[in-house]
Write a protein that holds these residues in place. Structure first.
Motif, short mmCIF file in Angstrom:
data_model
loop_
_atom_site.label_atom_id
_atom_site.label_comp_id
_atom_site.label_asym_id
_atom_site.label_seq_id
_atom_site.Cartn_x
_atom_site.Cartn_y
_atom_site.Cartn_z
N ASP A 29 12.60 -64.43 35.74
CA ASP A 29 11.76 -64.09 36.88
C ASP A 29 11.51 -65.35 37.68
O ASP A 29 11.33 -66.43 37.11
CB ASP A 29 10.43 -63.48 36.42
CG ASP A 29 10.59 -62.04 35.98
OD1 ASP A 29 11.44 -61.35 36.56
OD2 ASP A 29 9.87 -61.61 35.05
N LEU A 30 11.50 -65.21 39.00
CA LEU A 30 11.45 -66.39 39.86
C LEU A 30 10.19 -66.41 40.70
O LEU A 30 9.89 -65.44 41.40
CB LEU A 30 12.66 -66.40 40.79
CG LEU A 30 14.02 -66.25 40.10
CD1 LEU A 30 15.12 -66.18 41.15
CD2 LEU A 30 14.26 -67.40 39.15
N VAL A 31 9.47 -67.50 40.61
CA VAL A 31 8.33 -67.72 41.50
C VAL A 31 8.82 -68.64 42.60
O VAL A 31 8.98 -69.85 42.39
CB VAL A 31 7.14 -68.33 40.76
CG1 VAL A 31 5.97 -68.57 41.71
CG2 VAL A 31 6.71 -67.44 39.60
N VAL A 32 9.12 -68.06 43.75
CA VAL A 32 9.72 -68.81 44.84
C VAL A 32 8.66 -69.09 45.90
O VAL A 32 8.07 -68.16 46.45
CB VAL A 32 10.90 -68.05 45.45
CG1 VAL A 32 11.60 -68.89 46.50
CG2 VAL A 32 11.88 -67.63 44.36
N LEU A 42 4.55 -66.96 48.95
CA LEU A 42 5.27 -66.55 47.75
C LEU A 42 6.28 -65.47 48.12
O LEU A 42 5.96 -64.54 48.86
CB LEU A 42 4.27 -66.01 46.72
CG LEU A 42 4.80 -65.28 45.50
CD1 LEU A 42 5.58 -66.23 44.60
CD2 LEU A 42 3.67 -64.62 44.75
N LEU A 43 7.47 -65.60 47.58
CA LEU A 43 8.51 -64.60 47.87
C LEU A 43 8.41 -63.42 46.91
O LEU A 43 8.45 -63.58 45.70
CB LEU A 43 9.90 -65.24 47.74
CG LEU A 43 11.07 -64.30 48.06
CD1 LEU A 43 11.03 -63.85 49.51
CD2 LEU A 43 12.40 -64.96 47.75
N LEU A 44 8.26 -62.24 47.48
CA LEU A 44 8.18 -61.04 46.66
C LEU A 44 9.21 -60.02 47.13
O LEU A 44 9.59 -60.00 48.30
CB LEU A 44 6.77 -60.42 46.78
CG LEU A 44 5.61 -61.26 46.23
CD1 LEU A 44 4.29 -60.58 46.52
CD2 LEU A 44 5.79 -61.50 44.74
N HIS A 143 4.66 -63.78 51.23
CA HIS A 143 3.27 -63.36 51.24
C HIS A 143 2.37 -64.55 50.96
O HIS A 143 2.65 -65.35 50.07
CB HIS A 143 3.03 -62.29 50.19
CG HIS A 143 3.78 -61.02 50.46
ND1 HIS A 143 5.13 -60.88 50.22
CD2 HIS A 143 3.38 -59.85 51.01
CE1 HIS A 143 5.52 -59.68 50.57
NE2 HIS A 143 4.49 -59.02 51.06
N SER A 144 1.30 -64.64 51.69
CA SER A 144 0.35 -65.73 51.49
C SER A 144 -0.26 -65.66 50.10
O SER A 144 -0.78 -64.63 49.69
CB SER A 144 -0.74 -65.65 52.56
OG SER A 144 -1.78 -66.54 52.24
N ILE A 163 2.25 -64.62 35.71
CA ILE A 163 3.31 -65.62 35.86
C ILE A 163 3.06 -66.47 37.11
O ILE A 163 3.23 -67.69 37.08
CB ILE A 163 4.69 -64.92 35.93
CG1 ILE A 163 4.97 -64.19 34.61
CG2 ILE A 163 5.79 -65.92 36.25
CD1 ILE A 163 6.27 -63.40 34.60
N VAL A 164 2.65 -65.81 38.18
CA VAL A 164 2.37 -66.54 39.42
C VAL A 164 1.24 -67.54 39.21
O VAL A 164 1.32 -68.69 39.64
CB VAL A 164 2.02 -65.56 40.56
CG1 VAL A 164 1.50 -66.32 41.77
CG2 VAL A 164 3.24 -64.75 40.94
#
Lengths: 248, 248
Positions: A29-32, A42-44, A143-144, A163-164
């Motif tokens: 999983d990626l927190v971009v 944050l990319l969702l 998203h902010s 995770i975020v």
DNA sequence: TCAAAAGTGTTTCTCGTACACCCATGT
DNA sequence: ACATGGGTGTACGAGAAACACTTTTGA
């Protein structure tokens, strides 16, 4: 005593024939993250399928494992890089990925046992507009993070909120101690731009004078060099800098 | 373009039927540390079976995943705690386990694809003698980390040397910023004993006077309290302290 | 001329570190 | 007596932070 021996034997058998035992699915999983308009984003991706259909989630996917014989599949880092490229259409190598840790609560995915290895990546804001949904993501967008906790419409799927949180903590920790801030500004940038990144990530403000002095140390250390050109503003044009390429 | 579409379709199918794809085995590996005789020690088990038969390795084992339906198996943290208890006979709850990260190079285990989630734990020296081999480990023992890099007879199995390096880095990082040093002294301890732990972990020496001042802050903050009794030494008996229990 | 960048100076405070001592208290 | 723990003082330097101020430069 007896139960201990039984447990020991079970462990012994497992060591011999582990393939006979059920295995978990393993995903990345990626927190971009990026900074747009002086705001940490944050990319969702929007989930197209159940579970959590229609909810926002972190991009990610299964780690390729291969057939277990000749083809052993990919490393975790590779899997993360591949998923980032597939799901966001960002060019490979657009950002460094760093591992955050493994998340494996038994019920984190209602379908089956899934263990996820989380990564975080920082994307230069000039590349951020390039993202668009790819792979199995219906929609992808920035998203902010400031409004994440507040907006109930943004309740993330699975344990992704957790995770975020872990990722943000890690990024804030490392912001001052490492060079990750460099990944959040364009290839050439001004001092105020870099300062805005620090402000956005930490949620505080930084004194221009003191910040400049810190920046001077980076210049002296050769980690940052002057770049040609200048950035036009409403006042005095700003000097433009670039991060020094790592010496081969 | 065509290849991208093909990749997208493949990802799409995977999202629907991930259980049809091969899965990796998932293990936990434990970096268990203590301080004995003012020396940082690492717990290793001797491998009884190939691969790496006869070599020293980190204790660890497979994560229980369950049948995937009713029984979903255990959390990663649980798996780590269980393995620690099984392989070392240490009482459960004897130490806090902290996750280090996931290690998943495709060829890290010659038998098959194994992804390992590494944990580290710090054991109080008074509990260290309790460890003895359990489970499928033939032998378990404490080894000085200082000699690990030098002694070729202690070349660890798999990628365990790499995992140990990562763990040591993490522990040293957190030693000053957290309370993990408390896990490396007996339930009651003296200031010189705690200082010796710092010396052993960092490999440096600490000024007694300055260390005492830092310790005073812990006392003032209520994190440490005086304990009854005194420790007999060759000189003046030392005051004995204990860590304050976390308030419920 | 205005606005913003660039740059400098100063002060204060906190920390860590090094080092020099003192006293207390057992064997 | 001596070794060790306990405890204090002091001085230096680094670094962060707060704040004020000047100069520069293009629209």
């Amino acid at each position: 005593m007896a139960s201990r021996k039984q447990a020991d034997e079970r462990a012994f058998v497992e060591a011999y024939r582990p393939e006979a035992y059920p295995r978990p699915a393993v995903t990345v999983d990626l927190v971009v993250l990026t900074v747009l308009d002086a705001d940490l984003k944050l990319l969702l991706v929007r989930r197209a399928e159940p579970p959590f259909q229609g909810r926002w989630a972190l991009p990610g996917g299964f780690v390729r494992v291969g057939d277990g014989k000749r083809d052993r599949g990919e490393d975790l880092d590779e899997a993360a890089a591949r998923e980032l490229a597939e799901e966001t259409s960002l060019p490979r190598g657009a950002s460094r990925l760093q591992q955050l840790g493994a998340f494996g609560a038994p019920d984190r995915d209602p379908r089956m046992r899934v263990i996820s290895v989380a990564y975080f990546a920082l994307i230069r804001p000039d590349l951020a507009p390039l993202v668009h949904a790819g792979g199995d993501a219906a929609l992808a967008g920035w998203h902010s993070v400031a409004t994440l906790g507040v907006n109930t419409k943004l309740e993330l799927a699975f344990d992704h909120a957790q995770i975020v949180d872990a990722a943000l903590e890690r990024v804030r920790e490392r912001l001052e101690r490492s060079t990750i801030a460099f990944d959040l500004v364009p290839r050439t940038f001004t001092i105020p731009e870099l300062r805005a990144v620090f402000d956005a990530v930490t949620g505080t403000t930084h004194d221009p004078g003191n910040f400049r002095r810190k920046f001077q140390q980076l210049l002296d250390g050769g980690q940052v060099v002057e770049a040609p050109g200048k950035r036009i503003t409403s006042g005095k044009p700003a000097r433009v800098y670039a991060f020094a390429r790592v010496a081969g």
